[in-house]
Design an enzyme around this catalytic site. Structure first.
Site, PDB file in Angstrom:
ATOM      1  N   ASN A   9       0.868  -1.188   0.000  1.00 21.26           N
ATOM      2  CA  ASN A   9       0.000   0.000   0.000  1.00 21.26           C
ATOM      3  C   ASN A   9       0.901   1.233   0.000  1.00 21.26           C
ATOM      4  OD1 ASN A   9      -1.835   2.015   0.489  1.00 21.26           O
ATOM      5  ND2 ASN A   9      -2.265   1.414   2.604  1.00 21.26           N
ATOM      6  N   LYS A  11       0.060   4.246  -0.230  1.00 24.11           N
ATOM      7  CA  LYS A  11      -0.610   5.431   0.351  1.00 24.11           C
ATOM      8  C   LYS A  11      -0.377   6.645  -0.564  1.00 24.11           C
ATOM      9  CE  LYS A  11       0.197   3.404   4.845  1.00 24.11           C
ATOM     10  NZ  LYS A  11       0.132   3.562   6.264  1.00 24.11           N
ATOM     11  N   HIS A  94      -9.492   1.003   4.887  1.00 26.31           N
ATOM     12  CA  HIS A  94      -8.220   1.158   5.610  1.00 26.31           C
ATOM     13  C   HIS A  94      -8.455   2.081   6.815  1.00 26.31           C
ATOM     14  CE1 HIS A  94      -4.103   2.339   6.495  1.00 26.31           C
ATOM     15  NE2 HIS A  94      -3.704   1.271   5.801  1.00 26.31           N
ATOM     16  N   GLU A  96      -6.881   4.482   7.920  1.00 30.20           N
ATOM     17  CA  GLU A  96      -6.688   5.913   7.606  1.00 30.20           C
ATOM     18  C   GLU A  96      -7.916   6.483   6.901  1.00 30.20           C
ATOM     19  OE1 GLU A  96      -2.928   5.475   5.600  1.00 30.20           O
ATOM     20  OE2 GLU A  96      -2.004   4.866   7.493  1.00 30.20           O
ATOM     21  N   GLU A 164      -5.365  -5.252  10.597  1.00 30.64           N
ATOM     22  CA  GLU A 164      -4.339  -4.231  10.799  1.00 30.64           C
ATOM     23  C   GLU A 164      -4.601  -3.477  12.098  1.00 30.64           C
ATOM     24  OE1 GLU A 164      -2.325  -3.001   6.935  1.00 30.64           O
ATOM     25  OE2 GLU A 164      -4.106  -1.772   7.104  1.00 30.64           O
ATOM     26  N   GLY A 170       2.420   2.024  10.711  1.00 32.51           N
ATOM     27  CA  GLY A 170       3.339   3.156  10.558  1.00 32.51           C
ATOM     28  C   GLY A 170       4.061   3.541  11.836  1.00 32.51           C
ATOM     29  N   SER A 209       3.514  -2.376  10.285  1.00 33.05           N
ATOM     30  CA  SER A 209       4.973  -2.354  10.422  1.00 33.05           C
ATOM     31  C   SER A 209       5.646  -3.669  10.021  1.00 33.05           C
ATOM     32  CB  SER A 209       5.365  -1.936  11.845  1.00 33.05           C
ATOM     33  OG  SER A 209       4.878  -0.631  12.118  1.00 33.05           O
TER      34      SER A 209
HETATM   35  C1  PEP Z   1      -0.720  -0.011   5.996  1.00 29.85           C
HETATM   36  O1  PEP Z   1      -0.727   1.127   5.581  1.00 29.85           O
HETATM   37  O2  PEP Z   1      -1.646  -0.765   5.699  1.00 29.85           O
HETATM   38  C2  PEP Z   1       0.394  -0.441   6.822  1.00 29.85           C
HETATM   39  C3  PEP Z   1       0.340  -1.601   7.378  1.00 29.85           C
HETATM   40  O3  PEP Z   1       1.451   0.445   6.957  1.00 29.85           O
HETATM   41  P1  PEP Z   1       2.889   0.119   7.626  1.00 29.85           P
HETATM   42  O4  PEP Z   1       3.383  -1.174   7.016  1.00 29.85           O
HETATM   43  O5  PEP Z   1       3.751   1.274   7.251  1.00 29.85           O
HETATM   44  O6  PEP Z   1       2.677  -0.030   9.080  1.00 29.85           O
END
Ligand code: PEP
Length: 246
Positions: A9, A11, A94, A96, A164, A170, A209
């Site tokens: 992803n 973003k 997601h 976000e 998630e 992040g 992460s």
């Molecule tokens: C995500 O945006 O779905 C995500 C898991 O980000 P990150 O791997 O940076 O934590």
């Protein structure tokens, strides 16, 4: 045996003009024989990423889509529009999007339905906040997110669910292998209660992460069928991540 999925992803990162160089540096290096690899760039980079990955096993996905086909929805993009340009997957709900764009289980449900009708594979995201985990409510939250979004729908094994935990996105703070496994097993159990045996075929991903160092042990967990990767998918580290040691 469920085929593993590694989805990147991106973003709101990378200019369309930067995609070619980055993809060319990873496409010949990643091993896609035994897994589905999906790149989810911004809308404006989708045509370029679709074009560059043509003829490879790497697929493309959008990071969002609207649930209507067309109309007066300024700034939005429909599933039909994504399908039309050759996009195959779409991330829905997601955290976000839920946090900054007021997405709810109800809109997630409408979007998953529309993705199905259009022939896009939905990657539906769910996950609890740190506060909810600390209060012992993580599984209640997951159960509600899954049930509210999916109960009205006729889903099948094409669905992908990404667990998630918000506190791991992040932040560099990955869930332990055991925490991720426990939650992904719970997701599958909830899907089983709603839809029966098809839950054994639905891929459940972990996201939060994930990087080249922690991917291998996460992928050994019986209910984790892959990863949704943010930050590490923007770097050449993504090569080691996709080619993780089994
Ligand atoms: C995500 O945006 O779905 C995500 C898991 O980000 P990150 O791997 O940076 O934590």
């Amino acid at each position: 045996m469920r085929k593993k999925v590694i989805a990147g992803n991106w973003k709101m990162n990378k200019l369309a003009s930067e995609c070619g160089e980055f993809l060319n540096s990873i496409l010949t290096e990643i091993n896609t024989d035994d897994k589905d690899v999906i790149i989810c760039p911004t809308y404006v980079s989708l045509p370029s990423v679709i074009n560059i990955t043509k003829g490879t096993n790497v697929k493309t996905g959008a990071q969002n889509a609207h649930y209507e086909t067309s109309g007066a929805y300024t700034g939005e993009v429909s599933c039909e529009m994504l399908k039309d340009i050759g996009c195959e997957y779409v991330i829905i709900g997601h955290s976000e999007r839920r946090k900054y764009f007021a997405e709810t289980d109800e809109t997630v449900s409408l979007k998953v339905k529309k993705a199905y009708e259009t022939g896009l594979v939905p990657i539906m995201c769910i996950g609890e906040s740190l506060e909810e985990r600390e209060e012992g409510k993580a599984f209640d939250v997951l159960s509600a997110q899954i049930t509210n979004a999916l109960r009205p729908l006729d889903i099948d094994e094409k669905l992908i669910v990404a667990y998630e935990p918000i506190w791991a996105i992040g932040t560099g703070k990955t869930a332990t292998d055991e925490q991720a496994q426990e939650a992904c097993a719970f997701v599958r159990k909830t899907l089983n209660t709603l839809f029966g045996d098809v839950s054994e075929k639905i891929r459940v991903l972990y996201g939060g992460s994930v990087n080249a160092k922690n991917i291998s042990s996460l992928m050994q967990m019986p209910d984790i069928d892959g990863a949704l990767v943010g930050g590490a998918s923007l770097k050449t580290e993504f090569i080691q991540l996709v080619n993780y040691d089994k």
